[in-house]
Write an enzyme that holds these catalytic residues in place. Sequence first.
Site, PDB file in Angstrom:
ATOM      1  CE1 TYR A 127      -3.907  -2.159   0.224  1.00 38.22           C
ATOM      2  CE2 TYR A 127      -2.697  -3.275   1.971  1.00 38.22           C
ATOM      3  CZ  TYR A 127      -3.749  -3.234   1.075  1.00 38.22           C
ATOM      4  OH  TYR A 127      -4.641  -4.274   1.029  1.00 38.22           O
ATOM      5  CD  GLU A 146     -14.941  -2.304  -7.240  1.00 34.65           C
ATOM      6  OE1 GLU A 146     -14.306  -3.227  -6.707  1.00 34.65           O
ATOM      7  OE2 GLU A 146     -15.885  -2.511  -8.049  1.00 34.65           O
ATOM      8  NE  ARG A 202      -3.699  -8.037  -1.979  1.00 36.85           N
ATOM      9  CZ  ARG A 202      -4.175  -7.274  -1.010  1.00 36.85           C
ATOM     10  NH1 ARG A 202      -4.841  -6.174  -1.299  1.00 36.85           N
ATOM     11  NH2 ARG A 202      -3.994  -7.605   0.256  1.00 36.85           N
TER      12      ARG A 202
END
Length: 137
Positions: free
Chosen positions: A22, A95, A104
């Site tokens: 992140y 989104e 992932r």
Amino acid sequence: MKLIIINGPNLNLLGKREPDVYGSTSFEDYFAQLQMKFKDVQLAYFQSNIEGEIINKLQEVGFTYDGIILNAAAYTHTSVGIGDAVKAVTTPVVEVHISNTFAREDFRHVSYISPGAKGVILGFGLRSYDLAIQSFL
């Protein structure tokens, strides 16, 4: 133009949480950069770790704002309620995900948000939000 960014669970820990996935910038710092870059856009920001609060915010802004940028985080893959709220409002929703969710775990390949969204942007780090704002301009 009036846009809101709504972030879901654990995104309040950006800059501290899994920086390899992140990054090391807090969302508050990045949001300040977005406000400087998009001076002609009225940008608001809301974050909650609570599913019902996210639904309440979508319903609150979903008929008056020009756009919603939604990163429902893990709720993307579990919350029928948030997905239903996105479909219920008239404000278009983009989104957003910081990581490429398809690179992932398998459970992250399913989104309850996407069927009601105007579009989906994922995998560009925090820049995903920048791209979402541009999609409304």
